[in-house]
Design an enzyme around this catalytic site. Sequence first.
Site: not given
Ligand code: NCD
Length: 311
Positions: A59-60, A89, A110, A138
């Site tokens: 999703r993100t 590396k 991420r 997040h």
């Molecule tokens: C979340 C995350 O990556 O922290 N996912 C997301 O971005 N919707 C929640 C999760 O992974 O449980």
Amino acid sequence: MATTLKGKDILRADQFTPAELGLILETAVRFEAALRAGERPANMAGKLLATLFYEPSTRTRLSFETAMLRLGGQVLSVAEAKTSSSAAKGETLYDTGKMIEGYADVAVIRHPLLGSAQELAEGAGIPIINGGDGAGQHPTQALLDLYTLIKEKGRVDGLTVALAGDLKNGRTVHSLSALLANFGVKFYLVSPAALSMPPDIVSQLARRRVEMVETMDLAEAVAHSDVLYMTRIQKERFSDPAEYERLKNSYVLDSALLAGAKPGITILHPLPRVDEIAREVDAYEGAAYFRQAANGVPVRMALLALVTGQE
Ligand code: NCD
């Protein structure tokens, strides 16, 4: 001076002033309306978004990429950054930041390590957006969660919100609790003892005079809450697989549990879900988690346009 997010990094949910929050939400509302009307709400032609994902994401990443493309901008990404980029590396994120500013106008990262987005931002002269740093923060998820609450409930002030599941490792609840602390909500913090909300976050909420009840009892929390925010037990953060096995089914929301819920309860989940929400719950009108995921697009469009100064 007018509120602006131009040039700013988005690293933590507690970084926003009330005026900045208002600007983000108001921009997202406007952008969503434009999207529905088939219009492009801001023109980011010629702008580039870099996505650096060192951890899995559906999703993100997709919603950031969709957001940029819908604004007319372009996206370059390092898929599987952990194995295929120079991180393998030994390049530091600081150096990656120095480099990436020569390639893109804004970047989303991420990464499994706490503070990783901050380190990238220290190197980069372009706005850096934290798409999740380990068990840390997040912030863009919290913004879309807030946006969803406003759409679903019409207000945030005075709501009782239960945050349930892996409160220790779940970065979404770390960010969301900080953000909602601005709005006079009351919390139920529902988790097994081993996965409770980190003490620094609990004391930060207490300092802000947020009313909260820590409990292991999901049924008690749903009976009193206007909103239930379920989370996944974060398997990838466990060093002991047996401990994960012991805790993975701590909570399962199903029709039987919902029968005892406060009428009109709204159910949110950042997704992906594993077994913590039974599929039968999807048909319930208060089950808003897929609408929540869709709200990521206008919210992330707003953020991209604001930090690059296009809005
Ligand atoms: C979340 C995350 O990556 O922290 N996912 C997301 O971005 N919707 C929640 C999760 O992974 O449980």
